[in-house]
Design an enzyme around this catalytic site. Structure first.
Site, PDB file in Angstrom:
ATOM      1  N   ASP A 298     -23.192  17.552  71.820  1.00 44.79           N
ATOM      2  CA  ASP A 298     -22.758  17.756  70.441  1.00 44.79           C
ATOM      3  C   ASP A 298     -23.591  16.879  69.516  1.00 44.79           C
ATOM      4  OD1 ASP A 298     -21.461  17.987  68.014  1.00 44.79           O
ATOM      5  OD2 ASP A 298     -19.546  17.202  68.711  1.00 44.79           O
ATOM      6  N   GLY A 299     -24.364  17.532  68.643  1.00 43.09           N
ATOM      7  CA  GLY A 299     -25.094  16.798  67.614  1.00 43.09           C
ATOM      8  C   GLY A 299     -26.547  17.193  67.516  1.00 43.09           C
ATOM      9  N   GLY A 300     -26.914  17.846  66.430  1.00 43.43           N
ATOM     10  CA  GLY A 300     -28.313  18.183  66.197  1.00 43.43           C
ATOM     11  C   GLY A 300     -28.850  19.291  67.077  1.00 43.43           C
TER      12      GLY A 300
ATOM     13  N   HIS B 153     -15.015  24.669  68.155  1.00 40.88           N
ATOM     14  CA  HIS B 153     -15.045  23.204  68.242  1.00 40.88           C
ATOM     15  C   HIS B 153     -14.438  22.637  66.963  1.00 40.88           C
ATOM     16  CE1 HIS B 153     -16.487  19.459  70.035  1.00 40.88           C
ATOM     17  NE2 HIS B 153     -16.777  19.059  68.797  1.00 40.88           N
TER      18      HIS B 153
ATOM     19  N   MET C 109     -11.904  12.322  67.199  1.00 42.34           N
ATOM     20  CA  MET C 109     -12.671  11.133  66.841  1.00 42.34           C
ATOM     21  C   MET C 109     -11.761  10.200  66.071  1.00 42.34           C
ATOM     22  SD  MET C 109     -16.433  12.680  65.940  1.00 42.34           S
ATOM     23  CE  MET C 109     -15.964  14.333  65.449  1.00 42.34           C
TER      24      MET C 109
ATOM     25  N   GLY D   2     -19.489  11.364  63.236  1.00 45.42           N
ATOM     26  CA  GLY D   2     -18.943  11.125  61.902  1.00 45.42           C
ATOM     27  C   GLY D   2     -19.404  12.102  60.845  1.00 45.42           C
ATOM     28  N   PHE D   3     -20.610  12.662  61.018  1.00 44.65           N
ATOM     29  CA  PHE D   3     -21.145  13.563  60.000  1.00 44.65           C
ATOM     30  C   PHE D   3     -21.929  14.687  60.661  1.00 44.65           C
ATOM     31  CE2 PHE D   3     -20.779   9.401  58.005  1.00 44.65           C
ATOM     32  CZ  PHE D   3     -20.087   9.704  56.844  1.00 44.65           C
ATOM     33  N   GLY D   4     -21.886  15.868  60.063  1.00 40.20           N
ATOM     34  CA  GLY D   4     -22.700  16.978  60.526  1.00 40.20           C
ATOM     35  C   GLY D   4     -24.122  16.863  59.997  1.00 40.20           C
ATOM     36  N   GLY D   5     -25.014  17.665  60.568  1.00 42.87           N
ATOM     37  CA  GLY D   5     -26.370  17.774  60.055  1.00 42.87           C
ATOM     38  C   GLY D   5     -27.312  16.653  60.426  1.00 42.87           C
TER      39      GLY D   5
ATOM     40  N   HIS E 274     -11.783  17.965  69.410  1.00 44.72           N
ATOM     41  CA  HIS E 274     -12.516  16.710  69.634  1.00 44.72           C
ATOM     42  C   HIS E 274     -11.915  15.646  68.717  1.00 44.72           C
ATOM     43  CE1 HIS E 274     -16.712  14.587  69.189  1.00 44.72           C
ATOM     44  NE2 HIS E 274     -15.826  13.814  69.804  1.00 44.72           N
TER      45      HIS E 274
ATOM     46  N   SER F 202     -18.975  24.366  65.684  1.00 44.25           N
ATOM     47  CA  SER F 202     -18.149  23.360  65.031  1.00 44.25           C
ATOM     48  C   SER F 202     -17.782  23.813  63.625  1.00 44.25           C
ATOM     49  CB  SER F 202     -18.892  22.026  64.947  1.00 44.25           C
ATOM     50  OG  SER F 202     -18.168  21.124  64.133  1.00 44.25           O
TER      51      SER F 202
ATOM     52  N   MET G 104     -11.314  13.739  62.481  1.00 49.29           N
ATOM     53  CA  MET G 104     -11.799  12.393  62.159  1.00 49.29           C
ATOM     54  C   MET G 104     -10.766  11.658  61.314  1.00 49.29           C
ATOM     55  SD  MET G 104     -15.695  13.292  61.024  1.00 49.29           S
ATOM     56  CE  MET G 104     -16.662  14.523  61.890  1.00 49.29           C
TER      57      MET G 104
ATOM     58  N   GLY H 142     -23.041  23.178  64.801  1.00 46.46           N
ATOM     59  CA  GLY H 142     -22.342  23.346  63.535  1.00 46.46           C
ATOM     60  C   GLY H 142     -23.253  23.938  62.480  1.00 46.46           C
ATOM     61  N   SER H 143     -24.100  23.091  61.908  1.00 40.74           N
ATOM     62  CA  SER H 143     -25.024  23.545  60.870  1.00 40.74           C
ATOM     63  C   SER H 143     -25.872  24.712  61.357  1.00 40.74           C
ATOM     64  CB  SER H 143     -25.933  22.393  60.444  1.00 40.74           C
ATOM     65  OG  SER H 143     -25.198  21.272  60.030  1.00 40.74           O
TER      66      SER H 143
ATOM     67  N   MET I 264     -22.374  12.767  73.083  1.00 40.35           N
ATOM     68  CA  MET I 264     -22.727  12.804  71.673  1.00 40.35           C
ATOM     69  C   MET I 264     -24.234  12.577  71.533  1.00 40.35           C
ATOM     70  SD  MET I 264     -20.030  13.497  69.918  1.00 40.35           S
ATOM     71  CE  MET I 264     -20.884  13.320  68.345  1.00 40.35           C
TER      72      MET I 264
ATOM     73  N   ASP J 200     -13.480  19.263  65.048  1.00 41.75           N
ATOM     74  CA  ASP J 200     -13.720  17.827  64.934  1.00 41.75           C
ATOM     75  C   ASP J 200     -12.653  17.184  64.057  1.00 41.75           C
ATOM     76  OD1 ASP J 200     -16.215  17.378  66.393  1.00 41.75           O
ATOM     77  OD2 ASP J 200     -17.124  18.675  64.882  1.00 41.75           O
TER      78      ASP J 200
END
Length: 216
Positions: free
Chosen positions: A174-176, A32, A67, A141-144, A65, A7, A36, A196-197, A136, A34
């Site tokens: 997607d996420g964490g 990816h 959002m 809405g936010f990375g990390g 993606h 991402s 928003m 991402g991170s 998800m 994102d």
């Protein structure tokens, strides 16, 4: 074949083009992206001009993606900018079946994303027309953010639908996601991993991608 889709929300925006080239060099499969709008999610990222600016820098699949509220309004703009796959949120579209058909009519792949609180059963009838379901594993809405553990149950449920309909389907999470938990989601059926991170941290892209892919 499991696809890694870094991402770029977590990239260094002052070196975005350079980092897109770097993820391709070190083994990413997709990019990816994102998008928003500050309405569907409490954040604003980037739009069509950014995607256009990096499209000619890589041959990687652009995994876009959305959002955003009422995403059908902007689908063609993102296709024209170079999207290869467009994913919209079930929760953001009152006419999701029509939007899926519209995306596919433009010659790109179509996906539907589910927020953590949305049950998989809500999209069962859509499975035959989909190319991807995005689970998800954080609130968007936010990375990390920290990975939500019950996501594995939803991944398994999508895998059951994939098998039920004998359907070629990407199951994206997607996420964490990072090297410590990627094997868990892959084992449940995920075959497209957004990170991402975990990819861009400490500017050690080659090492980070290698560590994540070791869990495939």
């Amino acid at each position: 074949m499991i696809k890694l889709s870094p991402s770029i929300l977590s990239a260094d925006f002052s070196r975005l083009g350079e980092q897109v080239k770097e993820i391709e060099k070190h083994g990413a499969d997709w990019v990816h992206i994102d998008v928003m709008d500050g309405m569907f999610v409490p954040n604003i990222s980037f739009g069509v001009p950014v995607i256009k600016s990096i499209r000619n820098l890589t041959t990687l699949v652009f995994d876009v993606h959305l959002m955003i509220e009422d995403p059908a309004r902007y689908v063609k703009d993102f296709v024209d900018a170079g999207a290869d796959m467009i994913t919209v949120h079930y929760e953001a579209d009152r006419h999701i079946d029509r939007t899926i058909k519209y995306i596919k009519s433009l010659g790109v792949k179509a996906g539907v994303a589910l927020n953590p609180g949305t049950p998989v059963s809500m999209i069962e009838n859509l499975i035959p027309d989909l190319d991807m379901v995005l689970i998800m594993s954080v609130n968007p809405g936010f990375g990390g953010q920290k990975y939500i553990e019950y996501s594995v149950d939803k991944i398994s449920q999508v895998k059951e639908l994939k098998d039920k309909y004998n359907k070629e389907l990407y199951i994206q999470v997607d996420g964490g996601i990072d090297a410590t938990n990627v094997s868990k989601v892959v084992k449940c059926g995920a075959n497209s991993i957004v990170a991402g991170s975990a990819v861009f941290k400490n500017n050690e892209i080659e090492k980070n991608i290698s560590n994540i892919k070791s869990g495939f």
